[in-house]
Design a protein around this motif. Structure first.
Motif: not given
Lengths: 412, 412
Positions: A219, A247, A250, A265-271, A273, A288, A290, A292, A326, B277, B280, B282
């Motif tokens: 993370w 932007a 991402l 795997r690439l995930t942005v679950g939290r953003l 401003a 964030s 994530d 994997r 993290l 999260s 996850a 979103p």
């Protein structure tokens, strides 16, 4: 001579229903978090079911619960089969419970058939796999693999203000009829049946997944700093807008990381401003990432790519980007012989099977540090898990248990 | 014969310092929010300064405060010059106060020179322009233009629990020596000097901005709905990730809206992912889009472009996008004759001048509904406003006041 051992699908379904009733929610799910009264009730039921069949019941200092069916040579290290009984707060009926109850079904099938295995076979229910009430998760399997409980973990507090150490002692005390056994010890191997928690097997209509390993997880937190400015009065050329950089970053990452590597795997679950005013160019954007991958070198390469992409996009927007780690969990590869054991067992039973990487953590990740381990996946409806709507078809539960039995016969 | 009227830069600086002392903050800023004790003190000082020079002091039901220097024909509608005395909670010394005190300086310069204007010239300090204590802002100028106070506004509550209607009555009562005058009425024109609150004049080293209008503002909220999924177990092809759609939308909008239209402004100051999260995909991403343009047709076109871009990006990611309008203020164009008045006045005074659009709202936006209006901008340091660090060079304050005087002489 007795008939060959076979799992009984109806008994497995009855057991799944009995355990789903402990902590059942209105939406057909289960709330049976680690070391709660519900968790203790589930442990008691498992112990009773084991005792009723003559299996030896024991627990260790981490409240891992064991049922042992003795083998021909009690001095040989046992084969361990299991998973966990605790759930998420709004969890399902199969995540964990299926693996424990399929292991119990294997023990009962062996007993039904009167099969004597060379080594003992043990069912294990690991404590606090989910980590949602007390962090970190996989508490029991970590402690088993380490042979000790990290003192820091004992002081973990739940949201309801309980201390893990206290709840652990109360849980152990609630099952006095279980013999205390040392934490850890030598085992011949470990096999865990689990629902996939993803959509692959269902969509490909494959009954069994032979898990080759658990991918690594890292993370990152990216913070891009620009300059707050009035949305109305600041022309484009005077802006240093971190949202422009976010932007661009991402968009680039989504277009390049997963599309170029099917195992990534690439995930942005939290953003967010800051300060978050509708009419102001934000001062900072923090998100964030994530990532994997089963291959540690690729994980490093993706991390470097993320850092580079964000730094370039930030510079282009007149901003600065900082990245911090993290969380970092390296990938695990199960021994090929163990993966082949699962694959061969499924094939012999007539089930379709494919090799696959686990996207999520499991207790097997930690047990694998001290013994050859493998995992068997079965499909779950729509890939849904950590959700009250979690569901597994009875035929898939039975196929998983039958594969586990076949593996146990080969390995024990 | 008397010498031509001229503003006295030192007197203007003294007045700015005297008003900056009322509500002064430790960081050299001002906290003098609308209808507070500080605001009342500033009104009293303005009334006393006007009375001392023989200007007639009056206030209306919205607590707008007027100083009148009579003209040759008292029956002619007066020319109005002014701005506001209230500040943001962490405001600066010039936003509003400069316009009121430069207007007072104009009246004093006319009096110093003994110039008789055909029509009366009035200084006005509008009530509650900022809107930070009581929403909405531009309370006084809105009420003046409408000729009435919206009853709903009277019940507006401040964060400290005070009702606008009560604070308004107390403010009026605190200045009993001011004659009450009817709300609204006919005026010949309105001129407002204000700091730019942006960086253009400073960076282009231009002394005076002749404001052609106030751009339109429209706030959209875009909600992109996808499907929550496990970051580890869900392959790319099975994802419906709203963050992918949001990143693609924003990247496209940043690359196409402002770069292709120098008068357009597009800002995304707020964005959140739900549930937020780290591990996850979103379920929803919601963000604001603040769009501004002086041309209403372009504002519509940009809104349509935003909606289309987000809808396409959402569809490409297997998501759905919805847009709603949170706020909509149409653009205003000042009469060209009024803009030319400012431009010519600045030029005659030897100041560099450029036409420009105001990015922010001002009281002139509302007064323009009932009379020809214009605005004069002067540079502020680094474009900083709504900030205790707000600063204006004395020479720029003086140039703005001199331009205002020149305009008043031409228009009165």
């Amino acid at each position: 001579m007795s008939s060959p051992p076979a799992i009984r699908a109806g008994r497995l379904q009855d057991r799944l229903a009995a355990f789903a009733a402990i902590g059942a929610t209105a939406k057909n799910g289960v709330n049976r978090q680690a070391l709660t009264a519900g968790d203790r009730q589930a442990r008691r039921l498992l112990a009773e079911l084991g005792s009723a069949r003559g299996f030896a019941v024991s627990q260790d200092a981490a409240a891992n619960l064991f049922l042992r069916r003795e083998g021909r040579d009690p001095s040989l290290p046992p084969l361990l089969l299991g998973s966990h009984l605790d759930t998420q707060p709004t969890g399902g009926r199969f995540d964990g419970a299926l693996g424990v109850l399929a292991a119990l079904e294997v023990l009962e099938a062996l007993a039904d058939a009167g099969v004597e295995t060379p080594r003992a076979v043990e069912v294990v229910a690991w404590t606090n796999e989910e980590g949602s009430r007390f962090s970190p998760g996989c508490f029991g399997s970590r402690a088993f693999a380490a042979g000790r409980i990290d003192p820091a973990w004992e002081n973990a507090l739940s949201l309801d203000g309980e201390r893990l150490g206290d709840e652990l002692a109360a849980t152990l005390a609630a099952l006095t009829e279980a013999a205390m056994r040392p934490l850890g010890g030598t085992i011949a191997g470990y096999l865990e049946l689990h629902i996939e928690q993803g959509p692959v097997l269902e969509r490909e209509e494959i009954a069994v997944g032979a898990v080759t390993g658990i991918q690594g997880t890292r993370w990152l937190e990216i913070a891009i700093a620009g300059a707050a400015a009035h949305a109305g009065t600041t022309p484009s050329s005077f802006r240093r807008d971190p949202m422009v950089a976010a932007a661009a970053s991402l968009h680039d990452l989504y277009g390049n990381v997963m599309p170029r590597d099917e195992n990534a795997r690439l995930t942005v679950g939290r953003l967010r401003a800051e300060p978050g005013s509708i009419n102001a160019v934000p001062e900072r954007v923090i998100f964030s990432v994530d990532i994997r991958h089963p291959d540690p070198a690729r994980l490093d390469a993706i991390e470097a790519h993320v850092r580079r992409t964000c730094a370039h996009a930030a510079a282009a927007a007149g901003c600065r980007s900082e990245a911090s780690i993290l969380f970092d969990m390296p990938p695990l590869t199960f021994p090929d012989a163990m993966v082949a054991l699962v694959e061969d067992a499924a094939t012999r039973q007539g089930f379709s099977v494919r090799r696959m990487v686990s996207g999520a953590f499991h207790d097997a990740l930690f047990v694998a540090r001290v013994a050859p381990a493998a995992m068997i996946f079965v499909p779950c409806r729509d890939g849904i898990s950590h959700n009250e709507a979690e569901d597994v078809e009875p035929r898939h539960a039975a196929a998983g248990a039958a594969t586990l039995l076949e593996c146990a016969l080969a390995a024990a």
